[in-house]
Design a protein around this motif. Structure first.
Motif, PDB file in Angstrom:
ATOM      1  N   THR A   1      17.510  15.088   1.139  1.00 51.04           N
ATOM      2  CA  THR A   1      16.155  15.288   0.636  1.00 51.04           C
ATOM      3  C   THR A   1      15.547  13.945   0.233  1.00 51.04           C
ATOM      4  N   LEU A   2      14.352  13.688   0.731  1.00 49.28           N
ATOM      5  CA  LEU A   2      13.619  12.464   0.409  1.00 49.28           C
ATOM      6  C   LEU A   2      12.378  12.829  -0.386  1.00 49.28           C
ATOM      7  N   ALA A   3      12.207  12.212  -1.540  1.00 48.90           N
ATOM      8  CA  ALA A   3      10.977  12.363  -2.322  1.00 48.90           C
ATOM      9  C   ALA A   3      10.197  11.052  -2.238  1.00 48.90           C
ATOM     10  N   LEU A   4       8.965  11.136  -1.770  1.00 52.04           N
ATOM     11  CA  LEU A   4       8.044   9.999  -1.778  1.00 52.04           C
ATOM     12  C   LEU A   4       6.856  10.366  -2.653  1.00 52.04           C
ATOM     13  N   TRP A   5       6.336   9.391  -3.376  1.00 46.54           N
ATOM     14  CA  TRP A   5       5.186   9.678  -4.224  1.00 46.54           C
ATOM     15  C   TRP A   5       4.289   8.456  -4.282  1.00 46.54           C
ATOM     16  N   GLY A   6       3.032   8.685  -4.609  1.00 44.10           N
ATOM     17  CA  GLY A   6       2.095   7.591  -4.755  1.00 44.10           C
ATOM     18  C   GLY A   6       2.272   6.900  -6.093  1.00 44.10           C
ATOM     19  N   GLU A   7       2.391   5.586  -6.063  1.00 42.80           N
ATOM     20  CA  GLU A   7       2.608   4.888  -7.328  1.00 42.80           C
ATOM     21  C   GLU A   7       1.388   4.992  -8.237  1.00 42.80           C
ATOM     22  N   SER A   8       0.190   5.261  -7.657  1.00 36.28           N
ATOM     23  CA  SER A   8      -1.024   5.429  -8.459  1.00 36.28           C
ATOM     24  C   SER A   8      -1.399   6.888  -8.650  1.00 36.28           C
ATOM     25  N   SER A   9      -0.643   7.809  -8.083  1.00 40.11           N
ATOM     26  CA  SER A   9      -0.991   9.222  -8.164  1.00 40.11           C
ATOM     27  C   SER A   9      -0.651   9.802  -9.533  1.00 40.11           C
TER      28      SER A   9
ATOM     29  N   LEU B   1      19.821  13.434  -2.754  1.00 37.71           N
ATOM     30  CA  LEU B   1      18.444  13.021  -2.994  1.00 37.71           C
ATOM     31  C   LEU B   1      18.294  11.508  -2.963  1.00 37.71           C
ATOM     32  N   ARG B   2      17.177  11.065  -2.420  1.00 42.84           N
ATOM     33  CA  ARG B   2      16.773   9.684  -2.493  1.00 42.84           C
ATOM     34  C   ARG B   2      15.247   9.665  -2.528  1.00 42.84           C
ATOM     35  N   GLY B   3      14.642   8.520  -2.874  1.00 41.86           N
ATOM     36  CA  GLY B   3      13.188   8.502  -2.907  1.00 41.86           C
ATOM     37  C   GLY B   3      12.626   7.168  -3.324  1.00 41.86           C
ATOM     38  N   ALA B   4      11.298   7.060  -3.215  1.00 38.69           N
ATOM     39  CA  ALA B   4      10.624   5.808  -3.536  1.00 38.69           C
ATOM     40  C   ALA B   4       9.135   6.055  -3.707  1.00 38.69           C
ATOM     41  N   ALA B   5       8.497   5.143  -4.440  1.00 42.60           N
ATOM     42  CA  ALA B   5       7.050   5.154  -4.573  1.00 42.60           C
ATOM     43  C   ALA B   5       6.421   4.456  -3.375  1.00 42.60           C
ATOM     44  N   ILE B   6       5.247   4.934  -2.990  1.00 45.41           N
ATOM     45  CA  ILE B   6       4.448   4.357  -1.911  1.00 45.41           C
ATOM     46  C   ILE B   6       3.169   3.806  -2.545  1.00 45.41           C
ATOM     47  N   PRO B   7       2.680   2.641  -2.117  1.00 41.32           N
ATOM     48  CA  PRO B   7       1.466   2.076  -2.714  1.00 41.32           C
ATOM     49  C   PRO B   7       0.216   2.856  -2.314  1.00 41.32           C
ATOM     50  N   SER B   8      -0.035   3.952  -3.023  1.00 42.52           N
ATOM     51  CA  SER B   8      -1.185   4.802  -2.726  1.00 42.52           C
ATOM     52  C   SER B   8      -1.440   5.712  -3.919  1.00 42.52           C
ATOM     53  N   ASP B   9      -2.461   6.520  -3.796  1.00 43.25           N
ATOM     54  CA  ASP B   9      -2.677   7.627  -4.722  1.00 43.25           C
ATOM     55  C   ASP B   9      -2.044   8.861  -4.082  1.00 43.25           C
ATOM     56  N   HIS B  10      -2.726   9.989  -4.060  1.00 46.85           N
ATOM     57  CA  HIS B  10      -2.093  11.255  -3.672  1.00 46.85           C
ATOM     58  C   HIS B  10      -1.871  11.405  -2.172  1.00 46.85           C
TER      59      HIS B  10
ATOM     60  N   ALA C   1       1.224   3.199   7.153  1.00 48.58           N
ATOM     61  CA  ALA C   1       2.319   2.353   7.646  1.00 48.58           C
ATOM     62  C   ALA C   1       3.550   2.493   6.755  1.00 48.58           C
ATOM     63  N   ALA C   2       3.357   2.407   5.449  1.00 48.05           N
ATOM     64  CA  ALA C   2       4.488   2.527   4.526  1.00 48.05           C
ATOM     65  C   ALA C   2       5.090   3.919   4.569  1.00 48.05           C
ATOM     66  N   THR C   3       4.235   4.929   4.674  1.00 50.36           N
ATOM     67  CA  THR C   3       4.731   6.305   4.742  1.00 50.36           C
ATOM     68  C   THR C   3       5.525   6.526   6.021  1.00 50.36           C
ATOM     69  N   THR C   4       5.005   6.049   7.140  1.00 52.54           N
ATOM     70  CA  THR C   4       5.702   6.195   8.418  1.00 52.54           C
ATOM     71  C   THR C   4       7.050   5.489   8.390  1.00 52.54           C
ATOM     72  N   ALA C   5       7.081   4.289   7.851  1.00 50.55           N
ATOM     73  CA  ALA C   5       8.336   3.531   7.803  1.00 50.55           C
ATOM     74  C   ALA C   5       9.379   4.261   6.968  1.00 50.55           C
ATOM     75  N   ALA C   6       8.974   4.792   5.825  1.00 54.08           N
ATOM     76  CA  ALA C   6       9.920   5.515   4.970  1.00 54.08           C
ATOM     77  C   ALA C   6      10.423   6.778   5.659  1.00 54.08           C
ATOM     78  N   LEU C   7       9.529   7.480   6.339  1.00 54.61           N
ATOM     79  CA  LEU C   7       9.939   8.711   7.017  1.00 54.61           C
ATOM     80  C   LEU C   7      10.854   8.406   8.205  1.00 54.61           C
ATOM     81  N   LEU C   8      10.529   7.382   8.983  1.00 54.30           N
ATOM     82  CA  LEU C   8      11.386   7.044  10.125  1.00 54.30           C
ATOM     83  C   LEU C   8      12.787   6.662   9.664  1.00 54.30           C
ATOM     84  N   SER C   9      12.873   5.899   8.595  1.00 56.73           N
ATOM     85  CA  SER C   9      14.186   5.528   8.067  1.00 56.73           C
ATOM     86  C   SER C   9      14.982   6.768   7.680  1.00 56.73           C
ATOM     87  N   PHE C  10      14.309   7.707   7.021  1.00 55.58           N
ATOM     88  CA  PHE C  10      14.993   8.933   6.585  1.00 55.58           C
ATOM     89  C   PHE C  10      15.347   9.825   7.766  1.00 55.58           C
TER      90      PHE C  10
END
Length: 295
Positions: A234-242, A261-270, A278-287
């Motif tokens: 399971t990967l949790a990604l979230w917006g660091e400004s959300s 579980l693993r996860g990280a913040a992405i430089p975005s809002d919601h 680009a950051a979202t795609t990279a994180a998803l491809l890695s997972f």
């Protein structure tokens, strides 16, 4: 606006689900949130399709999928019912086991899908949410203000339907712009499609039923699942400004619900897939390409 994929409507036990299918390789199902459609993935889906078979679907009640009556206890828009639709779609496409990536409401559907259909969900990515049960257990004034729409949309007697139907375009654009800070701007063509789909009174009603279900029958189902965490990666990604990123320790909130579980913040809002594609795609491809058992 359309994805550069093949479009079709698939009968999921009497509910026609609109989806776009493209690419070749391991299957991945993409699910959108409120108040959007599968087009939230218009940046991400083509990139994933380079190495995956991508299915970007509209949830029941949204986009160009059917909008059936809610029935007793809002069960027609329970995450259980919405998840089952998508499992049937994937089976109809020949995929008994697949990855799921969900944003917002789609992530809640993906969470329930992984609980109800563990043999089908190989891995799960949830974008900018914490579990519904956890959220309701930690309601405070900050949440009531930041997520007022949860309570507004769940109100009865047709109140939110009547008010939103008065100016659905204003509601869509105001709601989305209030949760976007910097990064890539919303594509005007995608916004036009969100407005088109949401201007249907049946879509407004269905989306309210989605939130009513979340406040009622979904919590019953979640309570029944308590103590039975997800075992799939399971990967949790979230917006660091959300709101999620600013309010919760996201991984701590998810740990009782997911053992791998693993996860990280992405430089975005919601709206991660649109604001930071680009950051979202990279994180998803890695997972998605991570070998099961590795972390």
């Amino acid at each position: 606006m359309r994805l550069p994929f093949e479009y079709q409507k698939i009968d999921a036990d009497g509910i026609n689900i609109n989806c776009a299918v493209g690419g070749e390789g391991p299957p991945v199902l993409l699910l959108h949130g409120y108040p959007q459609t599968h087009l939230i993935w218009h940046h991400v889906a083509p990139a994933l399709a380079a190495n995956h078979t991508v299915v970007a679907a509209d949830l029941r009640g949204y986009g160009d999928s059917d909008k059936p009556p809610a029935g007793p206890d809002h069960a027609g828009y329970s995450k259980r019912a919405m998840a089952r639709d998508q499992v049937l779609v994937m089976r109809a496409l020949g995929f008994d086991r697949f990855a799921v990536v969900g944003h917002d409401r789609g992530a809640r559907v993906g969470h329930r899908m992984a609980l109800d259909h563990p043999d089908a969900v190989e891995r799960l990515a949830v974008l900018d949410i914490v579990p519904t049960r956890y959220t309701y257990e930690h309601v405070d004034a900050n949440f009531a203000q930041g997520y007022f729409h949860w309570f507004f949309l769940a109100a009865g007697n047709g109140i939110p339907e009547r008010l939103i139907d008065g100016d659905p375009e204003f509601w869509i654009r105001a709601r989305m712009s209030s949760r976007h800070q910097g990064g890539t701007t919303f594509d005007p063509a995608a916004m036009d499609e969100y407005v088109r789909c949401f201007s249907d009174p049946a879509a407004i009603s269905a989306s309210c039923e989605d939130y009513r279900a979340a406040a009622t029958i979904d919590l019953v189902h979640d309570e029944e699942s308590a103590g039975h965490p997800l075992e799939c990666p399971t990967l949790a990604l979230w917006g660091e400004s959300s709101f999620v990123g600013r309010t919760y320790d996201v991984l701590a909130a998810w740990r009782p619900y997911a053992t791998n579980l693993r996860g990280a913040a992405i430089p975005s809002d919601h709206y991660l897939p649109e604001e930071a594609p680009a950051a979202t795609t990279a994180a998803l491809l890695s997972f998605l390409t991570e070998r099961i058992g590795e972390q």
